[in-house]
Write a protein that holds these residues in place. Sequence first.
Motif, PDB file in Angstrom:
ATOM      1  N   ASN A   9     -13.167  33.243 -28.349  1.00 39.72           N
ATOM      2  CA  ASN A   9     -12.163  33.575 -29.276  1.00 39.72           C
ATOM      3  C   ASN A   9     -10.445  34.163 -28.456  1.00 39.72           C
ATOM      4  O   ASN A   9     -10.090  34.107 -28.737  1.00 39.72           O
ATOM      5  CB  ASN A   9     -12.503  34.934 -30.497  1.00 39.72           C
ATOM      6  N   ASN A  10     -10.571  32.256 -28.414  1.00 39.00           N
ATOM      7  CA  ASN A  10      -9.347  32.252 -27.284  1.00 39.00           C
ATOM      8  C   ASN A  10      -9.096  30.905 -27.749  1.00 39.00           C
ATOM      9  O   ASN A  10      -9.486  30.478 -28.639  1.00 39.00           O
ATOM     10  CB  ASN A  10      -9.773  32.292 -25.397  1.00 39.00           C
ATOM     11  N   GLN A  11      -7.824  30.009 -27.504  1.00 36.29           N
ATOM     12  CA  GLN A  11      -7.674  29.215 -27.660  1.00 36.29           C
ATOM     13  C   GLN A  11      -7.885  28.282 -26.809  1.00 36.29           C
ATOM     14  O   GLN A  11      -7.141  27.036 -26.611  1.00 36.29           O
ATOM     15  CB  GLN A  11      -5.647  28.835 -28.169  1.00 36.29           C
ATOM     16  N   LEU A  12      -8.679  27.892 -25.772  1.00 35.35           N
ATOM     17  CA  LEU A  12      -8.887  26.834 -25.081  1.00 35.35           C
ATOM     18  C   LEU A  12      -9.579  25.697 -25.134  1.00 35.35           C
ATOM     19  O   LEU A  12      -9.761  25.604 -26.635  1.00 35.35           O
ATOM     20  CB  LEU A  12     -10.716  27.463 -23.951  1.00 35.35           C
ATOM     21  N   GLY A  14      -9.512  21.088 -24.221  1.00 36.99           N
ATOM     22  CA  GLY A  14     -10.211  20.392 -23.551  1.00 36.99           C
ATOM     23  C   GLY A  14     -11.534  20.227 -23.528  1.00 36.99           C
ATOM     24  O   GLY A  14     -12.240  21.047 -24.384  1.00 36.99           O
ATOM     25  N   ASN A  15     -12.629  19.625 -22.737  1.00 36.20           N
ATOM     26  CA  ASN A  15     -13.805  19.070 -22.165  1.00 36.20           C
ATOM     27  C   ASN A  15     -14.548  20.767 -21.859  1.00 36.20           C
ATOM     28  O   ASN A  15     -13.770  21.236 -21.105  1.00 36.20           O
ATOM     29  CB  ASN A  15     -14.072  18.673 -21.775  1.00 36.20           C
ATOM     30  N   ILE A  16     -16.251  20.612 -22.010  1.00 39.33           N
ATOM     31  CA  ILE A  16     -16.238  21.731 -21.360  1.00 39.33           C
ATOM     32  C   ILE A  16     -16.650  21.529 -19.568  1.00 39.33           C
ATOM     33  O   ILE A  16     -17.149  20.310 -19.894  1.00 39.33           O
ATOM     34  CB  ILE A  16     -17.643  22.355 -22.137  1.00 39.33           C
ATOM     35  N   PRO A  17     -16.288  22.387 -18.574  1.00 41.53           N
ATOM     36  CA  PRO A  17     -16.597  21.439 -17.577  1.00 41.53           C
ATOM     37  C   PRO A  17     -17.701  21.143 -17.584  1.00 41.53           C
ATOM     38  O   PRO A  17     -18.712  22.254 -17.604  1.00 41.53           O
ATOM     39  CB  PRO A  17     -15.522  22.393 -16.711  1.00 41.53           C
ATOM     40  N   ALA A  18     -18.499  20.569 -16.805  1.00 44.57           N
ATOM     41  CA  ALA A  18     -19.802  19.894 -16.556  1.00 44.57           C
ATOM     42  C   ALA A  18     -20.031  21.089 -14.898  1.00 44.57           C
ATOM     43  O   ALA A  18     -21.207  21.240 -15.014  1.00 44.57           O
ATOM     44  CB  ALA A  18     -19.755  18.487 -15.703  1.00 44.57           C
ATOM     45  N   GLU A  19     -19.224  21.055 -14.370  1.00 46.00           N
ATOM     46  CA  GLU A  19     -19.152  22.308 -12.887  1.00 46.00           C
ATOM     47  C   GLU A  19     -19.847  23.454 -13.736  1.00 46.00           C
ATOM     48  O   GLU A  19     -20.421  24.175 -12.875  1.00 46.00           O
ATOM     49  CB  GLU A  19     -18.054  22.633 -12.569  1.00 46.00           C
ATOM     50  N   LEU A  20     -20.014  24.155 -15.036  1.00 46.46           N
ATOM     51  CA  LEU A  20     -20.737  25.623 -15.613  1.00 46.46           C
ATOM     52  C   LEU A  20     -21.787  24.911 -14.947  1.00 46.46           C
ATOM     53  O   LEU A  20     -22.502  26.144 -14.991  1.00 46.46           O
ATOM     54  CB  LEU A  20     -20.118  25.841 -16.884  1.00 46.46           C
ATOM     55  N   LEU A  31     -18.766  29.943 -25.406  1.00 47.21           N
ATOM     56  CA  LEU A  31     -17.514  29.991 -25.762  1.00 47.21           C
ATOM     57  C   LEU A  31     -17.088  29.454 -26.700  1.00 47.21           C
ATOM     58  O   LEU A  31     -16.625  28.810 -27.212  1.00 47.21           O
ATOM     59  CB  LEU A  31     -18.606  28.555 -24.976  1.00 47.21           C
ATOM     60  N   PHE A  32     -17.471  30.004 -27.839  1.00 42.49           N
ATOM     61  CA  PHE A  32     -17.564  29.824 -29.701  1.00 42.49           C
ATOM     62  C   PHE A  32     -15.830  30.811 -30.071  1.00 42.49           C
ATOM     63  O   PHE A  32     -15.059  30.886 -29.371  1.00 42.49           O
ATOM     64  CB  PHE A  32     -18.361  30.969 -29.831  1.00 42.49           C
ATOM     65  N   ASN A  33     -15.862  29.137 -30.889  1.00 40.28           N
ATOM     66  CA  ASN A  33     -14.230  29.966 -30.998  1.00 40.28           C
ATOM     67  C   ASN A  33     -13.170  29.620 -30.663  1.00 40.28           C
ATOM     68  O   ASN A  33     -12.677  30.561 -30.082  1.00 40.28           O
ATOM     69  CB  ASN A  33     -13.900  31.193 -31.982  1.00 40.28           C
ATOM     70  N   ASN A  34     -13.174  28.419 -30.170  1.00 38.95           N
ATOM     71  CA  ASN A  34     -11.696  28.357 -29.287  1.00 38.95           C
ATOM     72  C   ASN A  34     -11.760  26.932 -30.055  1.00 38.95           C
ATOM     73  O   ASN A  34     -11.976  26.377 -31.028  1.00 38.95           O
ATOM     74  CB  ASN A  34     -12.481  28.095 -27.724  1.00 38.95           C
ATOM     75  N   GLN A  35     -11.104  25.619 -29.060  1.00 41.59           N
ATOM     76  CA  GLN A  35     -10.784  23.707 -29.353  1.00 41.59           C
ATOM     77  C   GLN A  35     -11.185  23.140 -28.781  1.00 41.59           C
ATOM     78  O   GLN A  35     -10.825  22.547 -28.322  1.00 41.59           O
ATOM     79  CB  GLN A  35      -9.520  24.787 -29.720  1.00 41.59           C
ATOM     80  N   LEU A  36     -12.790  24.096 -28.032  1.00 38.88           N
ATOM     81  CA  LEU A  36     -13.062  22.517 -27.143  1.00 38.88           C
ATOM     82  C   LEU A  36     -13.604  22.003 -27.378  1.00 38.88           C
ATOM     83  O   LEU A  36     -13.783  21.217 -28.949  1.00 38.88           O
ATOM     84  CB  LEU A  36     -14.317  23.388 -25.994  1.00 38.88           C
ATOM     85  N   SER A  37     -13.614  20.747 -27.268  1.00 39.13           N
ATOM     86  CA  SER A  37     -13.748  19.411 -27.574  1.00 39.13           C
ATOM     87  C   SER A  37     -14.416  18.553 -26.744  1.00 39.13           C
ATOM     88  O   SER A  37     -14.653  18.654 -25.178  1.00 39.13           O
ATOM     89  CB  SER A  37     -12.797  18.003 -27.725  1.00 39.13           C
ATOM     90  N   GLY A  57     -17.940  26.975 -33.376  1.00 35.55           N
ATOM     91  CA  GLY A  57     -16.498  26.879 -33.881  1.00 35.55           C
ATOM     92  C   GLY A  57     -15.614  25.801 -32.571  1.00 35.55           C
ATOM     93  O   GLY A  57     -14.327  26.581 -32.618  1.00 35.55           O
ATOM     94  N   ASN A  58     -16.614  25.255 -32.432  1.00 38.25           N
ATOM     95  CA  ASN A  58     -14.892  24.368 -31.623  1.00 38.25           C
ATOM     96  C   ASN A  58     -15.650  22.991 -32.468  1.00 38.25           C
ATOM     97  O   ASN A  58     -15.588  22.623 -33.550  1.00 38.25           O
ATOM     98  CB  ASN A  58     -15.703  24.292 -30.353  1.00 38.25           C
ATOM     99  N   GLN A  59     -14.864  22.179 -31.327  1.00 38.60           N
ATOM    100  CA  GLN A  59     -14.309  20.750 -32.034  1.00 38.60           C
ATOM    101  C   GLN A  59     -15.644  20.077 -31.211  1.00 38.60           C
ATOM    102  O   GLN A  59     -14.839  18.341 -30.881  1.00 38.60           O
ATOM    103  CB  GLN A  59     -12.871  20.157 -31.766  1.00 38.60           C
ATOM    104  N   LEU A  60     -16.584  20.169 -31.044  1.00 33.92           N
ATOM    105  CA  LEU A  60     -17.299  19.363 -29.889  1.00 33.92           C
ATOM    106  C   LEU A  60     -18.050  18.103 -30.471  1.00 33.92           C
ATOM    107  O   LEU A  60     -18.106  18.098 -31.721  1.00 33.92           O
ATOM    108  CB  LEU A  60     -18.309  20.341 -29.237  1.00 33.92           C
TER     109      LEU A  60
END
Length: 155
Positions: A9-12, A14-20, A31-37, A57-60
Amino acid sequence: NLLGLFLYNNQLSGNIPAELGNLTNLLGLYLFNNQLSGSIPAELGALIKLKYLDLSGNQLSGSIPAEIGSLTELRHLNLSHNHLRGNVPASITNLANLCVMGQPPGCSDYDTDFGYNLLNVPQPEPPQSFMYQKDPDWDLTQNNFIKIYLPAILK
């Protein structure tokens, strides 16, 4: 040593970092309800202790990586409301502990959801019957992005 990462529930963007994928003790990744792509990093498959993964709830986009099947401790997996496409990998059948409709015991607040993506329906075996077991209406909600959002975008 991080056990949970709650960035929902943020406005993150960009991509999900592979480093996770280096957070090997992680039990929950929300990481739900962001703008991750971009695509789901295959490196998340290294999180073998993970029990809760919610990327909804992202744009993956792209396909579900086969490495997700390495997360055999998962109880909750929500990939709904994205732009994921293609076949569900056969490795998904390794996720036998996924919750569905309150089962097995201890799953009252968790379920499995692949809805509202662009995944191919019907799937060949083995994922087809597994998907219907874990998310019974998953096929009914595929391609609804096009049906629901495309007309609004074209206005």
